[in-house]
Design a protein around this motif. Structure first.
Motif, PDB file in Angstrom:
ATOM      1  N   GLY A   1      11.701 -31.380   9.209  1.00  0.00           N
ATOM      2  CA  GLY A   1      11.523 -30.135   9.952  1.00  0.00           C
ATOM      3  C   GLY A   1      12.196 -28.962   9.262  1.00  0.00           C
ATOM      4  O   GLY A   1      11.631 -27.864   9.171  1.00  0.00           O
ATOM      5  N   GLN A   2      13.394 -29.189   8.760  1.00  0.00           N
ATOM      6  CA  GLN A   2      14.108 -28.096   8.084  1.00  0.00           C
ATOM      7  C   GLN A   2      13.353 -27.647   6.834  1.00  0.00           C
ATOM      8  O   GLN A   2      13.246 -26.463   6.538  1.00  0.00           O
ATOM      9  N   GLU A   3      12.775 -28.630   6.103  1.00  0.00           N
ATOM     10  CA  GLU A   3      12.021 -28.276   4.909  1.00  0.00           C
ATOM     11  C   GLU A   3      10.757 -27.496   5.297  1.00  0.00           C
ATOM     12  O   GLU A   3      10.433 -26.465   4.714  1.00  0.00           O
ATOM     13  N   ALA A   4      10.076 -28.004   6.335  1.00  0.00           N
ATOM     14  CA  ALA A   4       8.810 -27.382   6.750  1.00  0.00           C
ATOM     15  C   ALA A   4       9.033 -25.956   7.252  1.00  0.00           C
ATOM     16  O   ALA A   4       8.229 -25.062   6.975  1.00  0.00           O
ATOM     17  N   GLN A   5      10.121 -25.751   7.992  1.00  0.00           N
ATOM     18  CA  GLN A   5      10.326 -24.439   8.616  1.00  0.00           C
ATOM     19  C   GLN A   5      10.346 -23.302   7.597  1.00  0.00           C
ATOM     20  O   GLN A   5       9.803 -22.227   7.841  1.00  0.00           O
ATOM     21  N   SER A   6      10.943 -23.557   6.427  1.00  0.00           N
ATOM     22  CA  SER A   6      11.051 -22.473   5.446  1.00  0.00           C
ATOM     23  C   SER A   6       9.659 -22.031   4.973  1.00  0.00           C
ATOM     24  O   SER A   6       9.427 -20.864   4.688  1.00  0.00           O
ATOM     25  N   PHE A   7       8.714 -22.965   4.908  1.00  0.00           N
ATOM     26  CA  PHE A   7       7.342 -22.597   4.519  1.00  0.00           C
ATOM     27  C   PHE A   7       6.626 -21.912   5.683  1.00  0.00           C
ATOM     28  O   PHE A   7       5.977 -20.882   5.509  1.00  0.00           O
ATOM     29  N   MET A   8       6.754 -22.491   6.866  1.00  0.00           N
ATOM     30  CA  MET A   8       6.011 -21.969   8.022  1.00  0.00           C
ATOM     31  C   MET A   8       6.444 -20.550   8.374  1.00  0.00           C
ATOM     32  O   MET A   8       5.621 -19.710   8.723  1.00  0.00           O
ATOM     33  N   ASP A   9       7.745 -20.276   8.266  1.00  0.00           N
ATOM     34  CA  ASP A   9       8.240 -18.934   8.594  1.00  0.00           C
ATOM     35  C   ASP A   9       7.664 -17.870   7.670  1.00  0.00           C
ATOM     36  O   ASP A   9       7.596 -16.703   8.026  1.00  0.00           O
ATOM     37  N   LYS A  10       7.240 -18.286   6.471  1.00  0.00           N
ATOM     38  CA  LYS A  10       6.662 -17.309   5.530  1.00  0.00           C
ATOM     39  C   LYS A  10       5.137 -17.286   5.620  1.00  0.00           C
ATOM     40  O   LYS A  10       4.477 -16.569   4.876  1.00  0.00           O
ATOM     41  N   GLY A  11       4.588 -18.143   6.470  1.00  0.00           N
ATOM     42  CA  GLY A  11       3.131 -18.188   6.593  1.00  0.00           C
ATOM     43  C   GLY A  11       2.488 -19.029   5.515  1.00  0.00           C
ATOM     44  O   GLY A  11       1.281 -18.970   5.294  1.00  0.00           O
ATOM     45  N   GLN A  12       3.307 -19.833   4.816  1.00  0.00           N
ATOM     46  CA  GLN A  12       2.771 -20.670   3.723  1.00  0.00           C
ATOM     47  C   GLN A  12       2.470 -22.081   4.213  1.00  0.00           C
ATOM     48  O   GLN A  12       3.055 -22.539   5.202  1.00  0.00           O
ATOM     49  N   LEU A  13       1.605 -22.765   3.477  1.00  0.00           N
ATOM     50  CA  LEU A  13       1.340 -24.167   3.801  1.00  0.00           C
ATOM     51  C   LEU A  13       2.543 -25.023   3.408  1.00  0.00           C
ATOM     52  O   LEU A  13       3.199 -24.769   2.400  1.00  0.00           O
ATOM     53  N   VAL A  14       2.792 -26.050   4.201  1.00  0.00           N
ATOM     54  CA  VAL A  14       3.841 -27.034   3.921  1.00  0.00           C
ATOM     55  C   VAL A  14       3.290 -27.948   2.802  1.00  0.00           C
ATOM     56  O   VAL A  14       2.072 -28.186   2.736  1.00  0.00           O
ATOM     57  N   PRO A  15       4.149 -28.458   1.888  1.00  0.00           N
ATOM     58  CA  PRO A  15       3.627 -29.278   0.767  1.00  0.00           C
ATOM     59  C   PRO A  15       2.767 -30.459   1.235  1.00  0.00           C
ATOM     60  O   PRO A  15       3.056 -31.086   2.254  1.00  0.00           O
ATOM     61  N   ASP A  16       1.746 -30.733   0.435  1.00  0.00           N
ATOM     62  CA  ASP A  16       0.779 -31.784   0.783  1.00  0.00           C
ATOM     63  C   ASP A  16       1.436 -33.118   1.109  1.00  0.00           C
ATOM     64  O   ASP A  16       1.066 -33.776   2.088  1.00  0.00           O
ATOM     65  N   GLU A  17       2.400 -33.556   0.267  1.00  0.00           N
ATOM     66  CA  GLU A  17       2.944 -34.903   0.473  1.00  0.00           C
ATOM     67  C   GLU A  17       3.612 -35.041   1.838  1.00  0.00           C
ATOM     68  O   GLU A  17       3.589 -36.119   2.444  1.00  0.00           O
ATOM     69  N   VAL A  18       4.163 -33.931   2.356  1.00  0.00           N
ATOM     70  CA  VAL A  18       4.837 -33.984   3.659  1.00  0.00           C
ATOM     71  C   VAL A  18       3.807 -34.235   4.767  1.00  0.00           C
ATOM     72  O   VAL A  18       3.957 -35.143   5.594  1.00  0.00           O
ATOM     73  N   VAL A  19       2.740 -33.428   4.785  1.00  0.00           N
ATOM     74  CA  VAL A  19       1.771 -33.576   5.878  1.00  0.00           C
ATOM     75  C   VAL A  19       0.926 -34.845   5.726  1.00  0.00           C
ATOM     76  O   VAL A  19       0.585 -35.486   6.721  1.00  0.00           O
ATOM     77  N   ILE A  20       0.626 -35.237   4.507  1.00  0.00           N
ATOM     78  CA  ILE A  20      -0.158 -36.470   4.319  1.00  0.00           C
ATOM     79  C   ILE A  20       0.651 -37.667   4.824  1.00  0.00           C
ATOM     80  O   ILE A  20       0.122 -38.545   5.526  1.00  0.00           O
ATOM     81  N   GLY A  21       1.954 -37.670   4.546  1.00  0.00           N
ATOM     82  CA  GLY A  21       2.820 -38.748   5.037  1.00  0.00           C
ATOM     83  C   GLY A  21       2.843 -38.798   6.557  1.00  0.00           C
ATOM     84  O   GLY A  21       2.787 -39.872   7.163  1.00  0.00           O
ATOM     85  N   MET A  22       2.889 -37.611   7.176  1.00  0.00           N
ATOM     86  CA  MET A  22       2.921 -37.561   8.653  1.00  0.00           C
ATOM     87  C   MET A  22       1.632 -38.123   9.242  1.00  0.00           C
ATOM     88  O   MET A  22       1.644 -38.863  10.226  1.00  0.00           O
ATOM     89  N   ILE A  23       0.498 -37.762   8.634  1.00  0.00           N
ATOM     90  CA  ILE A  23      -0.795 -38.225   9.156  1.00  0.00           C
ATOM     91  C   ILE A  23      -0.939 -39.735   8.941  1.00  0.00           C
ATOM     92  O   ILE A  23      -1.396 -40.469   9.834  1.00  0.00           O
ATOM     93  N   SER A  24      -0.500 -40.205   7.789  1.00  0.00           N
ATOM     94  CA  SER A  24      -0.587 -41.639   7.511  1.00  0.00           C
ATOM     95  C   SER A  24       0.216 -42.427   8.557  1.00  0.00           C
ATOM     96  O   SER A  24      -0.269 -43.424   9.112  1.00  0.00           O
ATOM     97  N   SER A  25       1.426 -41.956   8.870  1.00  0.00           N
ATOM     98  CA  SER A  25       2.248 -42.635   9.884  1.00  0.00           C
ATOM     99  C   SER A  25       1.583 -42.575  11.260  1.00  0.00           C
ATOM    100  O   SER A  25       1.607 -43.550  12.012  1.00  0.00           O
ATOM    101  N   ALA A  26       0.982 -41.418  11.573  1.00  0.00           N
ATOM    102  CA  ALA A  26       0.355 -41.277  12.892  1.00  0.00           C
ATOM    103  C   ALA A  26      -0.854 -42.218  13.020  1.00  0.00           C
ATOM    104  O   ALA A  26      -1.095 -42.789  14.095  1.00  0.00           O
ATOM    105  N   LEU A  27      -1.602 -42.408  11.937  1.00  0.00           N
ATOM    106  CA  LEU A  27      -2.742 -43.342  11.986  1.00  0.00           C
ATOM    107  C   LEU A  27      -2.232 -44.766  12.216  1.00  0.00           C
ATOM    108  O   LEU A  27      -2.769 -45.511  13.049  1.00  0.00           O
ATOM    109  N   ASP A  28      -1.169 -45.121  11.492  1.00  0.00           N
ATOM    110  CA  ASP A  28      -0.598 -46.466  11.644  1.00  0.00           C
ATOM    111  C   ASP A  28      -0.071 -46.693  13.063  1.00  0.00           C
ATOM    112  O   ASP A  28      -0.115 -47.806  13.579  1.00  0.00           O
TER     113      ASP A  28
END
Ligand code: B4P
Length: 191
Positions: free
Chosen positions: A47-74
């Motif tokens: 969350g701390q890593e993601a917030q710095s991107f989101m606050d600037k309106g930037q996309l969060v790095p791919d590996e972070v969100v892909i990992g989250m989706i993979s875990s959610a599917l599992d």
């Protein structure tokens, strides 16, 4: 299994329509924006890593969100289908999603793409910023940065699914109920 992507720029109504669609069709809602905000509210490292991107309106790095989706599917092996909201947002995310769903032999059935003018997007997000408490909604420069990220990195994701003839453009302006009816009409012809 029926897997659906609800696609569109920030403020196009993905979150709003997802709530109604999951209630009607019993799909599992996977919103990367919600998952990231949950990590931020729990003050996790992710969350701390993601917030710095989101606050600037930037996309969060791919590996972070892909990992989250993979875990959610599992974590949801018994789901009758998934509604992906705000994911995939880059070509790399789209390829990763295809691979994850390929392993489950349950590809994307359709991408419903909400079409909304930029002027309307900014108007909606500025209005939401008055009450949402979301740091990425309360500054028009950040809102415009999010729309630029969409134009530069996310819009191409539709081309990825167009190649498989899976994209349907849906008018995303008008009342929430009218847009919902348009989306349901498209789903009903495919499920
Ligand atoms: P999201 O949470 O996905 O935020 P969003 O795109 O702004 O919201 P959404 O599109 O769901 O809002 P809605 O239109 O429903 O992402 C936030 C941030 O997280 C991103 O900027 C990025 O940093 C990060 N992120 C998320 N996923 C990522 C990924 N895959 N990769 C990398 N980074 C990622 O609602 C907008 C407003 O419009 C609401 O106030 C609503 O009430 C209003 N509205 C809806 N329908 C309307 C209608 N018909 N008429 C009038 N108003 C309407």
């Amino acid at each position: 299994m029926f897997n659906l992507i609800l696609f569109g720029p920030p403020g196009s109504g993905k979150g709003t329509q997802s709530e109604k669609l999951i209630a009607k069709y019993g799909l599992k809602h996977l919103s990367t924006g919600d998952l990231l905000r949950n990590e931020i509210s729990r003050q996790t490292l992710l969350g701390q890593e993601a917030q710095s991107f989101m606050d600037k309106g930037q996309l969060v790095p791919d590996e972070v969100v892909i990992g989250m989706i993979s875990s959610a599917l599992d974590a949801n092996p018994a789901a009758k289908g998934f509604l992906f909201d705000g994911f995939p947002r880059t070509s790399a995310q789209a390829e990763a999603l295809d691979e994850l769903l390929g392993l489950r032999k349950a590809p994307i059935a359709v991408m419903l793409a909400l079409d909304v003018s930029e002027e309307e997007l900014v108007k909606r997000l500025v209005k939401r910023g008055e009450t949402s408490g979301r740091s990425d909604d309360n500054n028009e420069n950040v809102i415009r940065a999010r729309i630029n990220e969409y134009n530069n990195k996310t819009a191409a994701v539709a081309d990825h699914y167009k190649a498989f003839d899976k994209v349907v453009l849906v008018k995303g302006e008008g009342s929430v109920d009218d847009i919902f009816t348009r989306l349901c009409t498209e789903i009903n012809t495919r499920s």
